[in-house]
Scaffold this active site. Sequence first.
Site, mmCIF file in Angstrom:
data_model
loop_
_atom_site.group_PDB
_atom_site.id
_atom_site.type_symbol
_atom_site.label_atom_id
_atom_site.label_comp_id
_atom_site.label_asym_id
_atom_site.label_seq_id
_atom_site.Cartn_x
_atom_site.Cartn_y
_atom_site.Cartn_z
ATOM 1 N N LYS A 114 0.843 -1.302 -0.080
ATOM 2 C CA LYS A 114 -0.053 0.185 -0.101
ATOM 3 C C LYS A 114 0.387 1.573 -0.377
ATOM 4 O O LYS A 114 0.546 1.939 -0.707
ATOM 5 C CB LYS A 114 -1.605 0.243 0.815
ATOM 6 C CG LYS A 114 -1.784 -1.261 1.089
ATOM 7 C CD LYS A 114 -3.288 -0.803 2.019
ATOM 8 C CE LYS A 114 -4.623 -1.379 1.885
ATOM 9 N NZ LYS A 114 -5.857 -1.364 1.803
ATOM 10 N N LYS A 196 -3.265 -11.279 -6.650
ATOM 11 C CA LYS A 196 -4.960 -11.117 -6.781
ATOM 12 C C LYS A 196 -5.956 -10.606 -6.698
ATOM 13 O O LYS A 196 -5.535 -9.488 -6.820
ATOM 14 C CB LYS A 196 -4.844 -11.449 -4.496
ATOM 15 C CG LYS A 196 -4.467 -10.054 -4.120
ATOM 16 C CD LYS A 196 -4.741 -9.446 -2.581
ATOM 17 C CE LYS A 196 -5.061 -8.345 -2.098
ATOM 18 N NZ LYS A 196 -4.938 -8.252 -0.913
ATOM 19 N N LYS A 199 -10.719 -5.094 -5.412
ATOM 20 C CA LYS A 199 -10.849 -3.951 -6.370
ATOM 21 C C LYS A 199 -10.427 -2.791 -7.234
ATOM 22 O O LYS A 199 -10.805 -2.209 -7.346
ATOM 23 C CB LYS A 199 -11.901 -3.161 -5.086
ATOM 24 C CG LYS A 199 -10.790 -2.427 -4.287
ATOM 25 C CD LYS A 199 -11.817 -2.029 -3.515
ATOM 26 C CE LYS A 199 -10.436 -1.390 -2.168
ATOM 27 N NZ LYS A 199 -10.121 -2.351 -1.664
HETATM 28 P P1 TYM Z 1 -10.041 -7.034 3.429
HETATM 29 O O1 TYM Z 1 -11.229 -6.014 4.033
HETATM 30 O O2 TYM Z 1 -9.110 -6.472 2.800
HETATM 31 O O3 TYM Z 1 -10.399 -8.153 2.817
HETATM 32 C C1 TYM Z 1 -11.604 -9.193 3.329
HETATM 33 C C2 TYM Z 1 -11.435 -10.639 3.445
HETATM 34 O O4 TYM Z 1 -10.925 -11.259 1.810
HETATM 35 C C3 TYM Z 1 -10.245 -11.697 1.674
HETATM 36 N N1 TYM Z 1 -9.835 -11.624 0.596
HETATM 37 C C4 TYM Z 1 -9.711 -12.780 -0.323
HETATM 38 N N2 TYM Z 1 -9.664 -13.805 -0.583
HETATM 39 C C5 TYM Z 1 -9.604 -14.535 -1.742
HETATM 40 N N3 TYM Z 1 -9.017 -14.286 -2.711
HETATM 41 C C6 TYM Z 1 -9.040 -12.292 -2.761
HETATM 42 N N4 TYM Z 1 -8.921 -12.101 -4.247
HETATM 43 C C7 TYM Z 1 -8.754 -11.706 -1.397
HETATM 44 N N5 TYM Z 1 -8.884 -11.023 -1.288
HETATM 45 C C8 TYM Z 1 -9.443 -10.374 0.022
HETATM 46 C C9 TYM Z 1 -8.788 -11.076 2.915
HETATM 47 O O5 TYM Z 1 -7.986 -12.278 3.294
HETATM 48 C C10 TYM Z 1 -10.220 -11.181 4.282
HETATM 49 O O6 TYM Z 1 -10.383 -12.070 4.663
HETATM 50 N N6 TYM Z 1 -7.706 -5.961 7.588
HETATM 51 C C11 TYM Z 1 -8.541 -6.700 6.730
HETATM 52 C C12 TYM Z 1 -9.925 -6.346 7.645
HETATM 53 C C13 TYM Z 1 -10.152 -6.708 8.446
HETATM 54 C C14 TYM Z 1 -9.845 -7.477 9.458
HETATM 55 C C15 TYM Z 1 -10.043 -7.410 10.922
HETATM 56 C C16 TYM Z 1 -10.613 -9.090 9.266
HETATM 57 C C17 TYM Z 1 -9.913 -5.352 9.820
HETATM 58 N N7 TYM Z 1 -9.661 -6.351 11.120
HETATM 59 C C18 TYM Z 1 -10.364 -8.558 12.277
HETATM 60 C C19 TYM Z 1 -10.275 -10.431 10.499
HETATM 61 C C20 TYM Z 1 -10.058 -10.386 12.733
HETATM 62 C C21 TYM Z 1 -8.423 -6.464 5.414
HETATM 63 O O7 TYM Z 1 -8.421 -5.384 5.372
HETATM 64 O O8 TYM Z 1 -9.340 -7.732 4.564
#
Ligand code: TYM
Length: 332
Positions: A114, A196, A199
């Site tokens: 990022k 991966k 968006k």
């Molecule tokens: P975030 O918002 O980027 O993604 C949410 C969830 O989706 C999964 N994910 C994917 N899984 C498979 N293939 C992909 N291409 C893909 N893109 C995203 C992510 O692994 C995630 O599980 N930091 C976290 C959000 C968060 C969180 C937490 C999660 C904040 N606090 C506490 C668990 C517990 C995040 O940015 O995920």
Amino acid sequence: MDEKKVMLSGIQPSGDLHLGNYLGPLRHWPEMIEEFDCYFFMADLHTITVRQDPAQLRRRVLTQVAQYIACGLDPEKCTIFIQSHVPAHAQLGWVLDCYTMFGELSRMTQFKDKAAKHKDNINAGLFTYPALMAADILLYQPDFVPVGDDQRQHVEICRDIAERFNGIYGEVFKVPQPHIAKVGARIMSLNDPQSKMSKSNPEGCVFLMERPEDILRKFKRAVTDSDTQRCVRYDPETKPGVSNLVQIYAAATGKSFEAIEAEFEGKGYGAFKPAVGEAVVETLRPIREETERLLADKGYLEGVYRTGAERAERVANRTLRKVYKKIGFVPR
Ligand code: TYM
């Protein structure tokens, strides 16, 4: 009586939910609510590490609440809430900032990615984000944190922070396990199978609310590979594009990789790509329709996230009080 095990996860409403979010973690959550005491939240505090348009952010948070429910999270059986409604997240986040090392934060791949993408806004929040995520998790003392593969490192650092804190003050936090699905944990971009799905590359990304014709178009154009036999086979090393489609098809239909290879034997990519597109359209159709229905009922959604915040707050404040006491803050 055995206490139910606890599970927690969140998604950032920094963009519309996409197929990676759904096939990775989200589609497994509804199965878990019967067995576990579950907390699912909209990680809105996390989104502002990158500039957000206020109106868009509000819209996406509400849409995400509706989508959680539309995906099968029954608000009667689990706790659905918005992170910023529970101040304990920010409060414990600060505390954990002070128990998280500069060096370990510097090693986070998401920070490096990022920071490279948003060179003009490498803010302190972007850097300390994993400490806030650790707070999100540890407040609820969960046994498991279901996430996609890209969040594994953040759950690992959360475990390290919890162990460090417990090492100083005794058993304050339960040290949680990441829970990462075998199929779908890393869905790749349709037009760039080395990255991966995210968006930030909308042409390679399928959004949950997207129109069927657009989804089908994206799958028809999906990058495959130059294998002259054009055979449908799961082999991520040599056939990343096709393997990604096999993975998506497996996750959407529940079929095994072997069954999929047999189904398309001798048929080539011309038949396979539209079939994957159709399977995804049919998987997402009921979710999209139910989300639209729920979004028309703002009163209901408000009831869900208010009740969720009340329930979440009770649990979160209990942990926060314990932490404050251990540290030596004078109770009010
Ligand atoms: P975030 O918002 O980027 O993604 C949410 C969830 O989706 C999964 N994910 C994917 N899984 C498979 N293939 C992909 N291409 C893909 N893109 C995203 C992510 O692994 C995630 O599980 N930091 C976290 C959000 C968060 C969180 C937490 C999660 C904040 N606090 C506490 C668990 C517990 C995040 O940015 O995920």
